[in-house]
Design a protein around this motif. Structure first.
Motif, PDB file in Angstrom:
ATOM      1  N   LYS A 235       0.841  -1.348  -0.067  1.00 57.26           N
ATOM      2  CA  LYS A 235       0.027   0.093  -0.105  1.00 57.26           C
ATOM      3  C   LYS A 235       0.896   1.195  -0.041  1.00 57.26           C
ATOM      4  N   THR A 236       2.179   1.203   0.419  1.00 54.05           N
ATOM      5  CA  THR A 236       2.829   2.305   0.158  1.00 54.05           C
ATOM      6  C   THR A 236       3.439   2.630  -1.173  1.00 54.05           C
ATOM      7  N   HIS A 237       3.216   1.926  -2.013  1.00 52.45           N
ATOM      8  CA  HIS A 237       3.750   2.111  -3.296  1.00 52.45           C
ATOM      9  C   HIS A 237       2.506   3.007  -4.057  1.00 52.45           C
ATOM     10  N   ASP A 238       2.921   3.901  -4.941  1.00 55.32           N
ATOM     11  CA  ASP A 238       2.049   4.741  -5.943  1.00 55.32           C
ATOM     12  C   ASP A 238       1.888   3.829  -7.227  1.00 55.32           C
ATOM     13  N   THR A 239       0.848   2.757  -6.819  1.00 55.95           N
ATOM     14  CA  THR A 239       0.895   1.670  -8.020  1.00 55.95           C
ATOM     15  C   THR A 239       0.509   2.418  -9.254  1.00 55.95           C
ATOM     16  N   ASP A 240      -0.702   3.319  -9.295  1.00 57.13           N
ATOM     17  CA  ASP A 240      -1.356   3.844 -10.425  1.00 57.13           C
ATOM     18  C   ASP A 240      -0.171   4.648 -11.176  1.00 57.13           C
ATOM     19  N   THR A 241       0.639   5.386 -10.496  1.00 57.38           N
ATOM     20  CA  THR A 241       1.669   6.251 -11.265  1.00 57.38           C
ATOM     21  C   THR A 241       2.544   5.166 -11.960  1.00 57.38           C
TER      22      THR A 241
END
Length: 314
Positions: A235-241
């Motif tokens: 959840k800490t990763h900016d997955t969408d970007t």
């Protein structure tokens, strides 16, 4: 496994060497090779503290082009490829918090099998203890027409460990107009997280029995298949970007105007893992795409800017 030098053993290994035409003895050409590596995180950084090999499969030493916290390792296989009866096994264990990038100095080759169709096998096993990371970035495997091979890769992750890796497979010798129209390959890649199977990719090709190589639901007449896997994401990763940046790389490749460079690529998320696929006819094109995507994934997953292994520039 991938090559360092290529002696006269490989491409013609299916031909008799006896002047009377008698078949070459299997025992004279098959090799069983094993390499077991262990890396530990110490006060001196990530060090290669265990290295045991049997047969022609080894590493010379660890390199540190980006500091002592992350070791670069080059896997060496002097015979240059696999012939009938060869059995290569690579085992890597990453202790807690250890970090490594593992690559090869050249393409791997699986040569045409002898008439008895004895298997050429390779099994890679990577075990990551908590908070460790491995980047598994070998150059492509070239599967010669008539090869009979089994290639298995298993990755075992623990809490907080991270994996970025790829496989690029070239079926036949496209530039020489020698398609993979005979032989057999069984390819499997599995990712486990804390003992649970998260990803299982399998490919079985036998062009003499089915037309998967040409089928639109299969390889659609292409000769190079590539897969990149990275994760797990949290959840800490900016997955969408991150996904948008990777998709832009794939779209740029898909829109190429060159007919000889036409290819397909796409990115998706499978549970906690990013999967990026390539289908085309150029291993270099696949590798360059994966490198560009690796430069995007690396800062997000292991908090490091890309540092290409020096061996790639030679």
């Amino acid at each position: 496994m991938n090559n360092w030098v290529t002696p006269a053993r490989g491409e013609g290994a299916d031909k008799p060497s006896d002047p009377l035409g008698l078949p070459e003895k299997t025992e004279q050409s098959k090799w069983k090779a094993e390499l077991s590596l262990g890396l530990a995180h110490t006060k001196r950084g990530s060090v290669l503290n265990a290295c045991r090999h049997q047969g022609p499969l080894y590493v010379q030493k660890a390199f540190y082009p980006e500091g002592r916290d992350l070791a670069h390792l080059y896997l060496l296989h002097p015979p240059g490829g696999m012939v009938s009866g060869d059995d290569l096994r690579i085992n890597v264990t990453m202790a807690q918090a250890a970090r490594a990038l593992i690559t090869t100095p050249g393409a791997g080759r699986v040569y045409k099998a002898r008439a008895d169709k004895t298997l050429q096998t390779q099994h890679i096993q990577l075990r990551l203890e908590p908070n460790s990371s491995v980047e598994w970035l070998p150059l492509e495997n070239i599967i010669y027409p008539g090869a009979h091979t089994r290639l298995h890769t298993d990755i075992h992750l623990d809490v907080g460990s991270t994996f970025i890796g790829w496989e690029i497979s070239c079926f036949g010798l496209h530039a020489s107009q020698q398609p993979f129209d005979q032989g057999q390959i069984e390819q499997r890649l599995q990712v486990f997280s804390q003992g649970r199977l998260k990803i299982r990719e399998a490919l079985s090709l036998n062009p003499e029995q089915h037309n998967f190589m040409q089928s639109r639901a299969g390889l659609a007449g292409h000769s190079v298949n590539g897969l990149l896997i990275a994760g797990p994401l949290s959840k800490t990763h900016d997955t969408d970007t991150l996904l948008s940046a990777l998709q832009a790389q794939c779209e740029a490749l898909n829109q190429t105007d060159s007919q000889s460079q036409k290819a397909l690529s796409a990115v998706s998320i499978n549970d906690e893992f990013i999967q990026l696929r390539y289908l085309g006819d150029c291993s270099e094109q696949a590798r360059l795409l994966f490198i560009r995507c690796w430069t995007l994934l690396r800062p997000a997953l292991i908090q490091r800017e890309a540092c290409e292994p020096r061996i790639w520039a030679t």
